[in-house]
Design a protein around this motif. Structure first.
Motif, short mmCIF file in Angstrom:
data_model
loop_
_atom_site.label_atom_id
_atom_site.label_comp_id
_atom_site.label_asym_id
_atom_site.label_seq_id
_atom_site.Cartn_x
_atom_site.Cartn_y
_atom_site.Cartn_z
N MET B 19 0.85 -1.18 0.00
CA MET B 19 0.00 0.00 0.00
C MET B 19 0.89 1.24 0.00
O MET B 19 1.88 1.30 0.72
N MET B 20 0.53 2.25 -0.83
CA MET B 20 1.28 3.51 -0.87
C MET B 20 0.31 4.65 -0.56
O MET B 20 -0.86 4.60 -0.96
N THR B 21 0.81 5.68 0.11
CA THR B 21 -0.05 6.80 0.48
C THR B 21 0.22 8.01 -0.42
O THR B 21 1.38 8.34 -0.69
N TYR B 22 -0.85 8.62 -0.92
CA TYR B 22 -0.74 9.83 -1.73
C TYR B 22 -1.71 10.86 -1.19
O TYR B 22 -2.78 10.50 -0.68
N VAL B 23 -1.36 12.14 -1.31
CA VAL B 23 -2.27 13.20 -0.87
C VAL B 23 -2.64 14.04 -2.09
O VAL B 23 -1.78 14.42 -2.88
N LEU B 24 -3.95 14.23 -2.28
CA LEU B 24 -4.42 15.08 -3.39
C LEU B 24 -5.07 16.31 -2.77
O LEU B 24 -5.97 16.20 -1.93
N GLY B 25 -4.59 17.49 -3.20
CA GLY B 25 -5.03 18.73 -2.55
C GLY B 25 -6.29 19.33 -3.13
O GLY B 25 -7.15 19.83 -2.42
N ASP B 26 -6.43 19.25 -4.45
CA ASP B 26 -7.48 20.05 -5.08
C ASP B 26 -8.44 19.15 -5.85
O ASP B 26 -8.36 19.03 -7.07
N ILE B 27 -9.34 18.53 -5.14
CA ILE B 27 -10.29 17.61 -5.78
C ILE B 27 -11.67 18.24 -5.81
O ILE B 27 -12.18 18.73 -4.80
N THR B 39 -6.47 12.40 -11.98
CA THR B 39 -5.77 13.54 -11.38
C THR B 39 -4.53 13.06 -10.62
O THR B 39 -3.46 13.67 -10.71
N LEU B 40 -4.72 11.95 -9.90
CA LEU B 40 -3.58 11.37 -9.18
C LEU B 40 -2.47 10.99 -10.16
O LEU B 40 -1.29 11.28 -9.93
N ASN B 41 -2.87 10.38 -11.27
CA ASN B 41 -1.87 9.92 -12.25
C ASN B 41 -1.14 11.09 -12.90
O ASN B 41 0.07 11.00 -13.16
N GLU B 42 -1.87 12.20 -13.17
CA GLU B 42 -1.19 13.39 -13.71
C GLU B 42 -0.13 13.87 -12.74
O GLU B 42 0.99 14.20 -13.12
N LEU B 44 1.39 12.08 -10.49
CA LEU B 44 2.50 11.10 -10.44
C LEU B 44 3.41 11.26 -11.65
O LEU B 44 4.64 11.20 -11.52
N LEU B 45 2.81 11.51 -12.84
CA LEU B 45 3.61 11.68 -14.06
C LEU B 45 4.50 12.92 -13.96
O LEU B 45 5.65 12.90 -14.36
N GLN B 46 3.91 14.00 -13.39
CA GLN B 46 4.71 15.22 -13.23
C GLN B 46 5.88 14.99 -12.28
O GLN B 46 6.95 15.58 -12.44
N GLU B 47 5.67 14.13 -11.29
CA GLU B 47 6.76 13.81 -10.36
C GLU B 47 7.75 12.83 -10.97
O GLU B 47 8.78 12.52 -10.37
N GLY B 48 7.39 12.28 -12.12
CA GLY B 48 8.25 11.29 -12.77
C GLY B 48 8.05 9.88 -12.25
O GLY B 48 8.90 9.01 -12.48
N SER B 49 6.95 9.62 -11.52
CA SER B 49 6.72 8.25 -11.03
C SER B 49 5.76 7.52 -11.97
O SER B 49 5.10 8.12 -12.80
N ARG B 50 5.67 6.21 -11.76
CA ARG B 50 4.80 5.38 -12.58
C ARG B 50 3.35 5.61 -12.17
O ARG B 50 3.02 5.57 -10.98
N PRO B 51 2.47 5.89 -13.15
CA PRO B 51 1.06 6.11 -12.78
C PRO B 51 0.40 4.83 -12.28
O PRO B 51 0.87 3.74 -12.55
N VAL B 52 -0.71 5.00 -11.55
CA VAL B 52 -1.46 3.85 -11.04
C VAL B 52 -2.29 3.25 -12.18
O VAL B 52 -3.05 3.97 -12.82
N GLU B 53 -2.11 1.97 -12.42
CA GLU B 53 -2.87 1.35 -13.50
C GLU B 53 -4.22 0.85 -12.99
O GLU B 53 -4.30 0.22 -11.95
N PHE B 54 -5.26 1.18 -13.71
CA PHE B 54 -6.60 0.68 -13.35
C PHE B 54 -7.40 0.46 -14.63
O PHE B 54 -7.15 1.10 -15.65
N ASP B 55 -8.37 -0.44 -14.56
CA ASP B 55 -9.21 -0.76 -15.72
C ASP B 55 -10.36 0.22 -15.82
O ASP B 55 -10.97 0.57 -14.80
N HIS B 56 -10.68 0.63 -17.01
CA HIS B 56 -11.88 1.44 -17.25
C HIS B 56 -12.12 1.46 -18.74
O HIS B 56 -11.23 1.18 -19.53
N ASP B 57 -13.36 1.74 -19.12
CA ASP B 57 -13.62 1.86 -20.56
C ASP B 57 -14.69 2.91 -20.80
O ASP B 57 -14.40 4.06 -21.10
N CYS B 58 -15.97 2.56 -20.66
CA CYS B 58 -17.03 3.47 -21.11
C CYS B 58 -17.23 4.66 -20.16
O CYS B 58 -17.62 5.73 -20.58
N ARG B 59 -16.97 4.45 -18.89
CA ARG B 59 -17.21 5.46 -17.85
C ARG B 59 -18.67 5.90 -17.83
O ARG B 59 -19.00 7.03 -17.49
#
Lengths: 222, 248
Positions: B19-27, B39-42, B44-59
């Motif tokens: 488990m990893m902990t992340y803080v999101l300020g502006d949701i 938003t979390l993945n953006e 993470l990408l800006q920090e240069g880390s690997r984004p969290v992979e999750f499944d999704h399609d139609c939303r």
């Protein structure tokens, strides 16, 4: 696929068959023991006569073997099913709130069943073993005096409490078990499924209240 | 909104994960849960880390791709809702949200929150079909079917195969999924023909995939985004028992 290969559904069928047979036994056991509520003298005579007739009957003997087989079968299948289920999720959830969407007793049938099994061992040792192998005094009619044994066992308060607590466990086990057995056997019609569910609730409460009332009645009123 | 996320991170199937902990300020409270993860993945990408992979399609709540455990519940705190239809307004400001993949031996974790649900595909492939010669589309009115039967079959067919039933089940049973597919077919005259072989092979495959036994806790129906009824499980049991009794 072999003819008798055990599948998840067939194992559950055996749980349902044995469970429903045990339910039927509960009804007969309760009806017979209602004689304890008769007036003192009549209860004494009639209860001893009743147990004498039962213990000498070949059909009752056969049923008692089926009963023991059902209890053992129910326990063995419960263990096999639980072990398979444990293998179906090896990594547990870190944070688990799934309990919010189902009844606690439906998730803890194994625990409730264990309480009932321990109770059965105690109960059989108290009455069945003593009646069969112990030295019971004879009553005026020359029958083994099981009635006196019942009165003496239930004269201890902690014993009455133990019996009542175990009947509560049995009640919760039946609340889930009865309708669950009907569903396992394939009762899918919405109206009858609902009916069986309501019947199951009434059945569990009536049976368990009846059994719990016996030690309480004997302790406080005899 | 400010939130603290505890997210399951796992590189691949072999990685034990943690488990990893992340803080999101502006949701924004009107964001969907998946937009929050975007938003979390953006971040993470800006920090240069690997984004969290999750499944999704139609939303849109109809494809069954998204599916994660949120605060210990399949698809999050709402009943009968997919993860993508969950919004951040369902959470409190400064709340800690625990996010995990669906867990079952039959659903191995591929990466982070992504699980392999091809076990469901194999269950379908084992019998979730009718055998007809292909060719021109047949005349639709040649087989009369009553409206209640069509509706009942369609209710079962509404299953989107998201896997929440397995995830929420204490025994990781796939009974709701498999039974929905069996009901869907057996309620229609075209599907009735192969009813017996179908139920046997689908139950066989369900067992072979390593799903557990159904103990009728009915948690699956409560979490199912399509509110598939547990009575389909009873129908599967009926069809299975009938097939076993009538087997030659």
């Amino acid at each position: 696929m072999g003819q008798w290969k055990q599948q998840t559904l067939s194992r559950k069928n055996w749980m349902a068959f044995t469970g429903l047979f045990l339910c039927l036994y509960l009804v007969i056991h309760l009806l017979g023991n209602l004689q304890l509520f008769l007036p003192e003298e009549r209860a004494h005579r009639q209860f001893n006569l009743y147990s004498h007739i039962l213990s000498g009957n070949i059909i009752i003997k056969i049923i008692s073997y089926i009963l023991f087989a059902s209890i053992i079968g129910h326990v063995v299948y419960a263990i096999i099913i639980t072990l398979t289920n444990t293998r179906a999720r090896k990594v547990k959830y870190h944070y688990d709130r799934r309990g919010a969407v189902s009844k606690w007793y439906s998730r803890n049938m194994g625990l409730l069943g264990t309480v009932i099994f321990i109770f059965l061992v105690i109960h059989l040792r108290d009455f069945w073993y003593v009646y069969k192998f112990g030295n019971l005094p004879l009553d005026a009619q020359g029958h083994k005096d099981l009635y006196i044994l019942v009165i003496s066992v239930y004269s201890e308060l902690w014993y009455v409490l133990l019996y009542v607590v175990c009947m509560v466990a049995l009640c919760y086990h039946l609340l889930h078990g009865f309708f669950s057995a009907a569903r396992t056997l394939g009762l899918y019609h919405p109206r009858y499924a609902k009916g069986v569910r309501i019947f199951g609730w009434v059945f569990s409460i009536v049976i368990c209240t009846g059994f719990a009332a016996m030690p309480v009645y004997v302790h406080f009123l005899k | 909104m400010r939130i603290r996320l505890k997210v399951w991170r796992q590189e691949n199937q072999q990685d034990p994960g943690k488990m990893m902990t992340y803080v999101l300020g502006d949701i924004n409270p009107h964001m969907s849960f998946l937009e929050m993860l975007d938003t979390l993945n953006e971040q993470l990408l800006q920090e240069g880390s690997r984004p969290v992979e999750f499944d999704h399609d139609c939303r849109e709540g109809i494809c069954g791709q998204c599916g994660i455990m949120i605060n210990g519940r399949a698809h999050g705190p709402l009943k009968n809702t997919t993860t993508c239809q969950l919004h951040m307004r369902s959470f409190k400001d400064n709340e800690e949200i625990v996010i995990e993949p669906f867990r079952a031996t039959a659903f191995p974790v591929k990466c982070d929150l992504k699980v392999d649900r091809t076990a469901f595909d194999r269950v379908i492939a084992s019998g979730g079909f009718i055998s007809v010669n292909t060719g021109q589309a047949p005349e639709a009115n040649s087989i009369p079917i009553s409206s209640p039967d069509v509706e009942a079959a369609f209710d079962a067919a509404a299953c989107i195969g998201c896997g929440a039933c397995v995830a929420v089940c204490k025994n990781s049973s796939a009974a709701l999924f498999t039974s929905a597919k069996i009901s869907h077919m057996v309620l229609l005259p075209q599907g009735e023909i192969e009813a017996q072989t179908r139920v046997r092979s689908m139950v066989d495959q369900m067992d072979a995939e390593g799903f557990g036994h159904c103990s009728n806790t009915e948690a699956c129906e409560a979490e199912c985004p399509q509110q598939i009824s547990v009575l389909h499980i009873a129908r599967m049991n009926y069809e299975y028992n009938k097939a076993q009794v009538l087997k030659k």
